[in-house]
Design a protein around this motif. Structure first.
Motif, mmCIF file in Angstrom:
data_model
loop_
_atom_site.group_PDB
_atom_site.id
_atom_site.type_symbol
_atom_site.label_atom_id
_atom_site.label_comp_id
_atom_site.label_asym_id
_atom_site.label_seq_id
_atom_site.Cartn_x
_atom_site.Cartn_y
_atom_site.Cartn_z
ATOM 1 N N PHE A 180 66.211 -48.318 45.545
ATOM 2 C CA PHE A 180 65.389 -49.294 46.263
ATOM 3 C C PHE A 180 66.192 -50.524 46.662
ATOM 4 O O PHE A 180 65.661 -51.552 47.004
ATOM 5 C CB PHE A 180 64.201 -49.718 45.378
ATOM 6 C CG PHE A 180 63.370 -48.536 44.921
ATOM 7 C CD1 PHE A 180 62.432 -47.959 45.776
ATOM 8 C CD2 PHE A 180 63.564 -47.983 43.670
ATOM 9 C CE1 PHE A 180 61.677 -46.870 45.360
ATOM 10 C CE2 PHE A 180 62.809 -46.887 43.267
ATOM 11 C CZ PHE A 180 61.865 -46.323 44.090
ATOM 12 N N GLY A 181 67.559 -50.380 46.529
ATOM 13 C CA GLY A 181 68.440 -51.469 46.956
ATOM 14 C C GLY A 181 68.557 -52.588 45.951
ATOM 15 O O GLY A 181 69.068 -53.643 46.277
ATOM 16 N N ALA A 182 68.119 -52.362 44.716
ATOM 17 C CA ALA A 182 68.160 -53.444 43.732
ATOM 18 C C ALA A 182 69.528 -53.553 43.071
ATOM 19 O O ALA A 182 69.874 -54.569 42.484
ATOM 20 C CB ALA A 182 67.094 -53.223 42.662
ATOM 21 N N GLY A 183 70.382 -52.466 43.113
ATOM 22 C CA GLY A 183 71.711 -52.489 42.490
ATOM 23 C C GLY A 183 71.631 -52.206 41.007
ATOM 24 O O GLY A 183 70.544 -52.122 40.419
ATOM 25 N N CYS A 184 72.806 -52.025 40.373
ATOM 26 C CA CYS A 184 72.878 -51.719 38.940
ATOM 27 C C CYS A 184 72.898 -53.026 38.159
ATOM 28 O O CYS A 184 73.642 -53.951 38.496
ATOM 29 C CB CYS A 184 74.125 -50.888 38.661
ATOM 30 S SG CYS A 184 74.188 -50.195 36.994
ATOM 31 N N SER A 185 72.096 -53.088 37.097
ATOM 32 C CA SER A 185 71.916 -54.371 36.397
ATOM 33 C C SER A 185 72.864 -54.577 35.239
ATOM 34 O O SER A 185 72.881 -55.653 34.650
ATOM 35 C CB SER A 185 70.467 -54.490 35.898
ATOM 36 O OG SER A 185 70.177 -53.415 35.005
ATOM 37 N N HIS A 186 73.686 -53.513 34.845
ATOM 38 C CA HIS A 186 74.586 -53.717 33.704
ATOM 39 C C HIS A 186 76.006 -54.022 34.189
ATOM 40 O O HIS A 186 76.364 -53.772 35.350
ATOM 41 C CB HIS A 186 74.602 -52.467 32.809
ATOM 42 C CG HIS A 186 75.390 -51.331 33.370
ATOM 43 N ND1 HIS A 186 74.904 -50.524 34.379
ATOM 44 C CD2 HIS A 186 76.645 -50.865 33.080
ATOM 45 C CE1 HIS A 186 75.815 -49.612 34.685
ATOM 46 N NE2 HIS A 186 76.885 -49.798 33.904
ATOM 47 N N SER A 187 76.808 -54.546 33.290
ATOM 48 C CA SER A 187 78.221 -54.801 33.595
ATOM 49 C C SER A 187 79.026 -53.532 33.316
ATOM 50 O O SER A 187 78.955 -52.977 32.222
ATOM 51 C CB SER A 187 78.756 -55.951 32.731
ATOM 52 O OG SER A 187 78.082 -57.137 33.041
ATOM 53 N N HIS A 188 79.799 -53.071 34.317
ATOM 54 C CA HIS A 188 80.583 -51.845 34.136
ATOM 55 C C HIS A 188 81.696 -52.051 33.118
ATOM 56 O O HIS A 188 82.295 -53.121 33.024
ATOM 57 C CB HIS A 188 81.199 -51.411 35.475
ATOM 58 C CG HIS A 188 80.200 -50.956 36.487
ATOM 59 N ND1 HIS A 188 79.374 -49.883 36.300
ATOM 60 C CD2 HIS A 188 79.882 -51.453 37.721
ATOM 61 C CE1 HIS A 188 78.598 -49.714 37.352
ATOM 62 N NE2 HIS A 188 78.893 -50.686 38.236
ATOM 63 N N GLU A 189 81.922 -51.019 32.360
ATOM 64 C CA GLU A 189 83.038 -51.007 31.412
ATOM 65 C C GLU A 189 84.013 -49.902 31.849
ATOM 66 O O GLU A 189 83.855 -48.735 31.497
ATOM 67 C CB GLU A 189 82.539 -50.733 29.993
ATOM 68 C CG GLU A 189 81.614 -51.813 29.455
ATOM 69 C CD GLU A 189 81.179 -51.516 28.022
ATOM 70 O OE1 GLU A 189 81.900 -50.746 27.337
ATOM 71 O OE2 GLU A 189 80.138 -52.033 27.614
#
Length: 333
Positions: free
Chosen positions: A19-28
Motif C-alpha cells: 500500500f506504499g507504506a514502506g518497511c517499518s524496521h531497520s535492516h540488518e
C-alpha cells in the motif's frame, strides 16, 4: 520457534509495502559477497542481504588493473601486453638516456627487429627470431626492457642469408639446436664466457664461418685453431663450416661423434692412433672431402660412419673393416 515468530513479525511490519507504506524496521545487512568477479575488461558485482527480511543490495566492483610482468618494445616505443586479456596498455615512445630508455630499459644499441619471449623465471628473455631479413650486422643486446637476454631459441635465425656477423649478449647461457641453421654468409663466432650449453647442430650448414673463439673464463667450452671444443678439449662441439684444407684430430679426442663432420669444406681428415671409434654419421654430406687417413688398426668405424661424401677419392686404412662390412665403400661406410 523464536526465529519463526521474528520472521512473522517482519512480514507484518513490511505488509504495508503493498500500500506504499514502506518497511517499518531497520535492516540488518550481512557482509558483502561477490556475485561476479571483476576482470580487467568488465566490472564485477557484489551483494548483501538483510538478516531480518528479504531485502538485498548490490553494488559494482571496479575493474581490476591489466596485468603484465614486463614491457615489450621495438626501436621507437614500448608497451605492455595484458597476460589476462592480451590488450596492449601503457604504450609510449622511448625516452632515451644515452642508449637506454629510462622507462622500459630498452637498449637501442641492439638490433631493433629482434623478437623476444619472457622465460619461465620471469626475469630473463629468449631471442625467438627477427622480423624479416636480418641486416649484415646483428647485435643482441645484453638486456631487453631491463632483463638479461640468456637464450637463443631453436631456429631463431634460420636461413638468414644476409647476416654476416652476430654479437652475442654477455649473459647468454644457451644456444638451442638450429639457432643459426643455414646462415650461409655468417663469418665468425665469439662465444661469451657465460654460455653453458650449445645444442647439437646450432650452426649446421653455416659454411662461411671460418673460426670460433671463446671468451676467457668460460668453464664449459674452449677453442683452439678456430675449432669449438668442450672445456677439457676431449670432444668436438663445432668444426666451422668454412674451414678448409686438412684437419688432424687432436690427441685428446678419442671418439668422433655423429655429425661432427656434417657438411663443411675440409678436403682431408687425419684420424690419429688415439681415436677408438668413429660413430654412425660422423662424416655426412662432406661434399669437398677427398681423403680420410686412419692411423690405428684398432679404430672402429661404425656402419654408416661415412654417408654421402661424394667427392671422397682416397680412404687410407690401418684396420680391418668392422660392423659386418667386407670392404669399404667410399660413398657409405
Amino acid at each position: 520457534m523464536k526465529k519463526i515468530i521474528s520472521l512473522a513479525i517482519a512480514a507484518v511490519m513490511c505488509a504495508g509495502l503493498a500500500f506504499g507504506a514502506g518497511c517499518s524496521h531497520s535492516h540488518e545487512f550481512g557482509e558483502w559477497k561477490v556475485q561476479k568477479a571483476a576482470t580487467c575488461t568488465q566490472e564485477g558485482v557484489e551483494r548483501r542481504d538483510c538478516k531480518v527480511c528479504e531485502e538485498s543490495q548490490t553494488r559494482p566492483i571496479p575493474m581490476t588493473p591489466h596485468s603484465a610482468a614486463t614491457y615489450n618494445a621495438d626501436s621507437s616505443k614500448h608497451w605492455k601486453d595484458c597476460t589476462v586479456c592480451q590488450q596492449r596498455f601503457d604504450e609510449g615512445n622511448h625516452t632515451f638516456s644515452g642508449s637506454v630508455c629510462s622507462v622500459c630499459q630498452y637498449d637501442k644499441n641492439g638490433t631493433g627487429a629482434l623478437q623476444y619471449s619472457l622465460n619461465s623465471d620471469k626475469h630473463s628473455f629468449t631471442v625467438t627470431g627477427i622480423q624479416g631479413t636480418a641486416p649484415e650486422k646483428v647485435t643482441i643486446p645484453n638486456r631487453y626492457v631491463g632483463y638479461p637476454v640468456t637464450r637463443i631459441a631453436a631456429g631463431a635465425f634460420v636461413d638468414q642469408q644476409a647476416m654476416k656477423s652476430i654479437t652475442l649478449p654477455d649473459q647468454l647461457t644457451e644456444i638451442e639446436s638450429g639457432a643459426f641453421e643455414d646462415c650461409t654468409v655468417l663469418q665468425s663466432l665469439n662465444i661469451p664466457a657465460s654460455v653453458t650449453n650449445i645444442e647439437k647442430d646450432a650452426f649446421v650448414r653455416c659454411n662461411a664461418i671460418g673460426s670460433v673463439t671463446v671468451e676467457k673464463g668460460n668453464q664449459f667450452y674452449s677453442a683452439a685453431d678456430g675449432i669449438l671444443y668442450d672445456a677439457p678439449m676431449t670432444k668436438f662441439i663445432y668444426i666451422p663450416g668454412g674451414r678448409t684444407g686438412t684437419l688432424e684430430i687432436p690427441e685428446k679426442i678419442v671418439k668422433i661423434d655423429a655429425g661432427v663432420f656434417s657438411g663443411g669444406s675440409l678436403e682431408k681428415v687425419v684420424i690419429g692412433a688415439q681415436v677408438t671409434e668413429v660413430a654412425i654419421g660422423a662424416f655426412r654430406s662432406c661434399k669437398t672431402l677427398k681423403e680420410i687417413e686412419v692411423k690405428s688398426a684398432s679404430t672402429i668405424f661404425r656402419k654408416g660412419a661415412i654417408v654421402d661424401c661424394t667427392a671422397l677419392e682416397k680412404l687410407v686404412l690401418a684396420t680391418t673393416w668392422q660392423e659386418g662390412l667386407s670392404e669399404p665403400d667410399p660413398g657409405r661406410v
